[in-house]
Write an enzyme that holds these catalytic residues in place. Sequence first.
Site, PDB file in Angstrom:
ATOM      1  CD  GLU A 160       0.145   4.879  -0.881  1.00  0.00           C
ATOM      2  OE1 GLU A 160      -0.658   3.930  -0.982  1.00  0.00           O
ATOM      3  OE2 GLU A 160       0.503   5.326   0.220  1.00  0.00           O
TER       4      GLU A 160
ATOM      5  CG  HIS B 190      -3.858  -2.168   1.009  1.00  0.00           C
ATOM      6  ND1 HIS B 190      -3.421  -1.714  -0.218  1.00  0.00           N
ATOM      7  CD2 HIS B 190      -3.940  -1.077   1.793  1.00  0.00           C
ATOM      8  CE1 HIS B 190      -3.241  -0.403  -0.162  1.00  0.00           C
ATOM      9  NE2 HIS B 190      -3.534   0.008   1.049  1.00  0.00           N
TER      10      HIS B 190
ATOM     11  CG  ASN C 165      -4.531   3.025  -1.990  1.00  0.00           C
ATOM     12  OD1 ASN C 165      -4.379   3.160  -3.197  1.00  0.00           O
ATOM     13  ND2 ASN C 165      -3.588   3.277  -1.140  1.00  0.00           N
TER      14      ASN C 165
END
Length: 545
Positions: free
Chosen positions: A398, A484, A522
Amino acid sequence: MTAKLMQRQLSRRHILGVIALQTAATAGLTRIGLESAHAAEPEAVESAPAIVVGSGYGGAVAALRLGQAGVRTLVLEMGRLWNTAGGDGKVFCSTTAPDQRAMWFRTRTEAPLATFLWLDVVNKPIDPYPGVLDRVHYDAMSVYVGRGVGGGSLVNGGMAVTPLKSYFAEQFPSVDADEMYGTYFPRARAMLGVNTIDPAWFESTEWYRFARTSRKAAANAGLRTTFVPNVYDFGHMQREAAGTATRSALAGEVIYGNNEGKRSLDKTYLAAALGTGAVTIHTREKVTSVGRSGDGTYLLTADRIDDTGKVVETKSYSCTYLFLGGGSLGTSELLVRARDTGTLPDLDPSVGAGWGTNGNTMLGRANHVWDTVGADQATMPVMGIDDWANTANPVFAEIAPLPMGFEHWISLYLAITKNPERASFTYDSSTGAVRLGWTAAQSAVSVAMAKRLFDRINLANLTVYRHDLFGSGGKVFADDFTYHPLGGCVLGRATDDYGRVKGYPRLYVTDGALVPGSLGVNPFVTITALAERTMARVLAEDTAP
Ligand code: FAE
């Protein structure tokens, strides 16, 4: 009832839910619901047909679908309701001027970026308070999580990514991927309010110069980038840029909460859940134990805390149906403790196992002086470098913003790597704590993968890593935290293929604990979609008429 009429009814109920959330906040209540939902006064043991622990993605889906089915449901959330403005007129504080609202009972903020030019200028002293972002420390890994009504949705970057179907199928071999991609992912995206940035605006606005600069560097190395959807309202963001809406994503707001524009769960699933009239949320109540009585009723103990963290009441609850949505950490800790202290002794040995970081590694690169990233940066990421198809080194990175209000030439990334390492939660009987066995060597696997990708980018651009961002030691890769956390009660192992916990009828897991440590993207869209799938099955098969 016609579809149109149903839609109007739903919206009306949704609005009622929003009002319930707003008025509760104004009145300082820790018990939120429509009048009918909390007509009964609390008793010594408060009972409800269904209890949901936690109000993040998994908990919010469970609450809405139970409420719509007319099942009276209590949601127990350890964080507060975030809807009351502080002294500055804002609900949440910004990343640049953090105060007590920033973090969960800390005397100092603990942002992912520790330093700038090796200087300790990022983190600030704050007063202890039930703030919105927590960093939970284990031996060799710390985990960022959201605290409050809405869980992680209050603090996350809003990136709403549907995983690659082939990788989803690899991670969840017992789940019908066609049904997920045909029914539950679309359902989750619609409810979450996922939208995409207007590509023309992206190309022209100063606020995403940082992403275009990173895209160019990736392209120079022959790498592909892709736009990523988000739950931040891009219409609102464009109005922020035009000066016609109050700034939030364009004012440095994100990890300590967004005051505008973000469709967090309190605006979507939870408002709709309260609007059903069957759902009540109790805030500042941390569930500390789960057990079961002889007749199969679930029994819970919860500590209610005040603003100083002091336990002001210990409450007892009972329910017929129990849904665990405390997140990978919260749910795993409750179940590991329950099994190993004997309150739920028949839990599967795999409870606590299969935990991973989604391969998270953060890093920064220094650009050439002519490759500017801009003083103005939107806080919502909208682009990723997609090298997942590279079987030798699968990484999805990302392109993260670093809004400091001045030009710093830094490209920041959160790399998601296909790290196969997994760890387990264990109960320490001498302290009563639940530990996580993740090691630094396991993080090194993620770092090596991220390094292989970004070495290519640096080589192609003749650029270098930044050594000044993650502490005074000159660390290049932040390998000691994850955004995460995934696993601990993996679908199909600790539960059946729908999240029903093995050994215990009417006990369910609906959150990130179900995901086996890695997703490649994600996670919140997947967590939401899996919870939708669980609830559809449970409501069709398990509830009494
Ligand atoms: P979660 O949202 O963590 O909700 C659990 C809730 O349960 C919380 O409100 C807890 O306070 C509460 N709770 C826990 N234990 C108890 C207990 N014992 N009693 C009562 N309440 C309890 O779980 N994901 C994305 O997909 N896109 C992003 O852009 C993204 N950015 C992120 C940025 C940050 C800074 C962070 C921290 C996370 C980010 N994530 C992102 C991850 C995402 O927010 C996370 O996967 C989900 O929030 C997990 O959802 P769960 O329902 O599992």
